[in-house]
Each structure stands twice: as C-alpha cells, then as structure tokens.
Design a protein around this motif. Structure first.
Motif, short mmCIF file in Angstrom:
data_model
loop_
_atom_site.label_atom_id
_atom_site.label_comp_id
_atom_site.label_asym_id
_atom_site.label_seq_id
_atom_site.Cartn_x
_atom_site.Cartn_y
_atom_site.Cartn_z
N ASN A 86 0.90 -1.14 0.00
CA ASN A 86 0.00 0.00 0.00
C ASN A 86 0.94 1.20 0.00
N MET A 95 -4.92 2.70 6.13
CA MET A 95 -4.60 1.40 6.73
C MET A 95 -5.78 0.85 7.51
N GLN A 96 -6.77 1.67 7.79
CA GLN A 96 -7.96 1.22 8.52
C GLN A 96 -9.03 0.65 7.60
N HIS A 101 -7.89 -4.88 3.75
CA HIS A 101 -7.51 -6.08 4.49
C HIS A 101 -8.22 -7.32 3.96
N VAL A 118 3.48 -1.85 3.56
CA VAL A 118 3.12 -0.43 3.56
C VAL A 118 4.40 0.35 3.24
N CYS A 128 1.12 6.14 10.87
CA CYS A 128 0.59 5.04 10.05
C CYS A 128 1.32 3.73 10.33
N TYR A 131 0.29 2.34 13.77
CA TYR A 131 -1.03 1.72 13.66
C TYR A 131 -0.93 0.35 12.98
N SER A 132 -0.20 0.29 11.90
CA SER A 132 -0.06 -0.96 11.15
C SER A 132 0.61 -2.05 11.97
N LEU A 137 -0.96 -5.57 10.73
CA LEU A 137 -1.55 -5.41 9.41
C LEU A 137 -0.58 -5.61 8.25
N VAL A 138 0.72 -5.64 8.52
CA VAL A 138 1.69 -5.73 7.42
C VAL A 138 2.78 -6.74 7.73
#
Length: 197
Positions: A86, A95-96, A101, A118, A128, A131-132, A137-138
């Motif tokens: 991303n 990312m939200q 996802h 990311v 960001c 958060y990730s 998330l990554v």
C-alpha cells in the motif's frame, strides 16, 4: 522514474551481479516500468523477489484493489508478487480500510501475493506505521532511511532541503517491526535532494 527509461540491459546486468530484489509500482511511468521489468525478468521469476505497489485509498473497495493487482501481474508477466505494498501511505484511514484487508487476505489465499506491505515517506508516516504494527496489518515496511534522519544533520539545514519528511522516530519503528517479525526495506538511502519517489 523518468519517462523513457529502458531496463533491457540494466536489469539483466544487475541480476548477473547478484541483485535479486526488484521493486516497482503501478504509478511508475504509468505502468511502463512494470511492463519493462516483466520483460527484463522473463525466465528469472523463480530467482528473484518481486515487489510492486498500489495507492490504496481509504474509500476504495476490494474489487478495485484486485483490478490493480491483476494489471500489475499482467504487466510484470507473473502470476504472483512476493510483496504488494500500500504505497505512499500518509493517512491512517488508508490502513484502517477493511476492504484493503479483505483484499489482502483473498490475494494471499489465492497465491497472488505472498506478503503485504506499507510504504511511505510523508509527514504522518510514523503514525501510520505504528497503527499498522500495533494491529498486525503488514509483513513488510518500505520507508526512506538515510543519514539525514539524524536530527543533528537537519539542524544545519532548513526543512525545505528535502521534500521527503524527516522521520526521526524511524529507528524506534524499525526496532518495533523487528520485534514483531516484520521486514524493513530502506529506500532513498542516498538522500538525493528533491527526490520524491
């Protein structure tokens, strides 16, 4: 990447000298970079790590992301990417996005991507990345990292020296990523003045 750059000789030359990580983006030269990289790496796919990027906006849906991925795969002449980023993330909302996802989970399940990532270098990148990482998330982070990240270096210059934001908190992010088993790829390591991609 400037219009008209051709990889026909550069990529095989790099590969023959041991370079095995190749990174591009759908936005580089309006897809021409992906296409030329695909041609240059033909027959070498199983010997390289291939990454590409898309700008996945907070309002987009999974079918839009899949279309972008399919176009990149077609241009790169492959059926999968090792890493799909991303790209140029500078807003946590990107990312939200649950659609991103859901897309990532589906693309991994289908074998179209191995790892998600990311990338970015904007002023809110650290937020960001935190958060990730906090939300798992990554798998990979791609961020600018160079000698200019040292605050002492920047005290000598104005902030306008380099339009890529100074990420003084990046070492903390790198440690956090390492602790979570998230890969980190450094870009802009030479800190070229005026560089934006």
């Amino acid at each position: 990447m400037k219009q008209g750059i051709r990889y026909g000789r550069v990529i095989p030359h790099a590969f023959d000298r041991g370079i095995t990580y190749f990174d591009t983006a759908e936005s580089c030269d309006q897809g021409a970079a992906e296409q030329e990289l695909g041609i240059a790496l033909w027959g070498k796919r199983d010997k390289v790590v291939l990454a590409s990027k898309t700008i996945a906006r907070a309002s987009q849906r999974r079918d839009e992301f899949m279309k972008s991925l399919e176009r990149s795969l077609r241009l790169l002449r492959t059926d999968y990417l090792d890493i799909y980023f991303n790209h140029a993330v500078n807003e946590v909302s990107r990312m939200q996005n649950p659609e991103w996802h859901a897309f990532i989970a589906l693309a991994k399940e289908q074998g179209r991507i191995r790892f998600s990532g990311v990338s970015g270098h904007g002023g809110r990148l650290i937020e960001c990345l935190d958060y990730s990482l906090d939300n798992d998330l990554v798998d990979v982070i791609l961020a600018a990292h160079n000698f200019g990240e040292d605050p002492a270096f920047y005290e000598k210059f104005t902030k306008g020296f380099d339009i890529v934001a100074n990420q003084v908190d990046l070492p903390r992010i790198m440690e956090k990523a390492h602790a979570k088993g998230v890969g980190f790829v450094a870009m802009k390591t030479l800190m070229e003045p005026g560089s934006t991609i």
